[in-house]
Design a protein around this motif. Structure first.
Motif, mmCIF file in Angstrom:
data_model
loop_
_atom_site.group_PDB
_atom_site.id
_atom_site.type_symbol
_atom_site.label_atom_id
_atom_site.label_comp_id
_atom_site.label_asym_id
_atom_site.label_seq_id
_atom_site.Cartn_x
_atom_site.Cartn_y
_atom_site.Cartn_z
ATOM 1 N N HIS A 41 0.836 -1.200 0.000
ATOM 2 C CA HIS A 41 0.000 0.000 0.000
ATOM 3 C C HIS A 41 0.874 1.255 0.000
ATOM 4 N N LEU A 42 1.919 1.247 0.813
ATOM 5 C CA LEU A 42 2.785 2.416 0.913
ATOM 6 C C LEU A 42 3.500 2.713 -0.401
ATOM 7 N N ILE A 43 3.898 1.699 -1.134
ATOM 8 C CA ILE A 43 4.557 1.912 -2.418
ATOM 9 C C ILE A 43 3.629 2.648 -3.377
ATOM 10 N N VAL A 44 2.390 2.197 -3.451
ATOM 11 C CA VAL A 44 1.422 2.829 -4.355
ATOM 12 C C VAL A 44 1.129 4.257 -3.907
ATOM 13 N N SER A 50 4.146 11.390 -4.687
ATOM 14 C CA SER A 50 5.414 11.989 -5.111
ATOM 15 C C SER A 50 5.277 12.677 -6.458
ATOM 16 N N THR A 51 4.590 12.065 -7.415
ATOM 17 C CA THR A 51 4.417 12.727 -8.706
ATOM 18 C C THR A 51 3.521 13.948 -8.583
ATOM 19 N N ILE A 53 2.969 15.899 -5.873
ATOM 20 C CA ILE A 53 3.639 16.975 -5.145
ATOM 21 C C ILE A 53 4.743 17.592 -5.991
ATOM 22 N N TYR A 54 5.499 16.763 -6.692
ATOM 23 C CA TYR A 54 6.567 17.282 -7.556
ATOM 24 C C TYR A 54 5.994 18.208 -8.621
ATOM 25 N N ARG A 55 4.872 17.844 -9.177
ATOM 26 C CA ARG A 55 4.247 18.656 -10.228
ATOM 27 C C ARG A 55 3.854 20.031 -9.700
ATOM 28 N N TYR A 56 3.292 20.096 -8.531
ATOM 29 C CA TYR A 56 2.844 21.382 -8.011
ATOM 30 C C TYR A 56 3.975 22.207 -7.411
ATOM 31 N N ILE A 57 5.033 21.580 -6.962
ATOM 32 C CA ILE A 57 6.197 22.333 -6.491
ATOM 33 C C ILE A 57 6.925 22.948 -7.680
ATOM 34 N N ARG A 58 7.007 22.212 -8.753
ATOM 35 C CA ARG A 58 7.708 22.643 -9.952
ATOM 36 C C ARG A 58 6.856 23.579 -10.807
ATOM 37 N N ARG A 59 5.662 23.843 -10.427
ATOM 38 C CA ARG A 59 4.688 24.591 -11.217
ATOM 39 C C ARG A 59 5.163 25.987 -11.616
ATOM 40 N N GLY A 60 5.893 26.675 -10.769
ATOM 41 C CA GLY A 60 6.311 28.048 -11.031
ATOM 42 C C GLY A 60 7.391 28.192 -12.084
ATOM 43 N N PHE A 74 3.544 9.326 -16.033
ATOM 44 C CA PHE A 74 3.855 8.562 -14.834
ATOM 45 C C PHE A 74 2.690 8.594 -13.861
ATOM 46 N N PHE A 75 2.097 9.773 -13.692
ATOM 47 C CA PHE A 75 0.996 9.949 -12.736
ATOM 48 C C PHE A 75 -0.264 9.223 -13.176
ATOM 49 N N SER A 76 -0.621 9.353 -14.440
ATOM 50 C CA SER A 76 -1.912 8.829 -14.871
ATOM 51 C C SER A 76 -1.879 7.407 -15.385
#
Length: 95
Positions: A41-44, A50-51, A53-60, A74-76
Motif C-alpha cells: 500500500h505504501l509503495i502505491v 510523489s508525482t 507533489i513534484y508537479r505542483y512544487i515545480r509549477r512556477g 507517470f501519474f496517470s
C-alpha cells in the motif's frame, strides 16, 4: 496544494496508526504478514503523492513541457498500471 497536503497528512497519520498497531502484534509471522500488506500500500501511495507533489512544487518554473508530459504519463498511466503488479507480489502463486 491544500487538498494534496491535507490528504497526505491524513494518509500519513493513518499509516502511523497502522504501523503502531502492527508493532503491538505479538506473533512475528502475523507482524511480517501485516508489514507485507502495508508495504504494498505504501509503495502505491508514495508513487501517487510523489508525482503529484513534484508537479505542483515545480509549477512556477517556465518551460519544460516535455518533462510535464513524462510526469503526466507517470501519474496517470504508470501508477495505475503498476498497481496490480505491486499488490500481486505478495501472492504465493506469483512467487
Amino acid at each position: 496544494i491544500i487538498i494534496i497536503f491535507g490528504t497526505l497528512i491524513v494518509t500519513t497519520f493513518s499509516y502511523v496508526c497502522i504501523i503502531i498497531s502492527i508493532l503491538h502484534i505479538s506473533f512475528s509471522t502475523g507482524r511480517k504478514k501485516a508489514f507485507s500488506t502495508c508495504s504494498a500500500h505504501l509503495i502505491v501511495v508514495m508513487m501517487f503523492y510523489s508525482t503529484c507533489i513534484y508537479r505542483y512544487i515545480r509549477r512556477g518554473q517556465r518551460g519544460g513541457q516535455d518533462s510535464d508530459k513524462v510526469l503526466s504519463f507517470f501519474f496517470s498511466v504508470l501508477t495505475q498500471t503498476l498497481n496490480p503488479y505491486i499488490y500481486s507480489l505478495r501472492n504465493s502463486q506469483v512467487k
